[in-house]
Design a protein around this motif. Sequence first.
Motif: not given
Length: 106
Positions: A1, A55-56, A58-61, A78-79, A96, A98
């Motif tokens: 991560m 950074v994607d 859709a895969r990031a908070v 982003f989330h 989520l 994580v």
Amino acid sequence: MRLLGLTNWSAETFARGAAAVPTVSELEAVVVSGEIGLVKPDPAIYRHLVAQHDVDPARAVFVDDREENVVAARALGFHGRVFLTAERLRAELVGLGVPGVGVGPT
């Protein structure tokens, strides 16, 4: 991560602030508004983060204490989560999926 920072601090004060908050050194990188001439919630600063650090969204908070910054991040995929308390954020991150959240010291 990966852990990245995105701050509206000025270039002149960021170094002093980072020195006062030792956990900043644990971040992979920090995009400093005053260094690039963009500020949250301008979508351009999030696009800069995405492009510079691969950074994607859709895969990031994205976590911030200001609702308008979170809304802007969500608009780009982003989330987004508004930070209110550590306990609440931890629960949201667990929700989520994580990895590693909820493990270790609280």
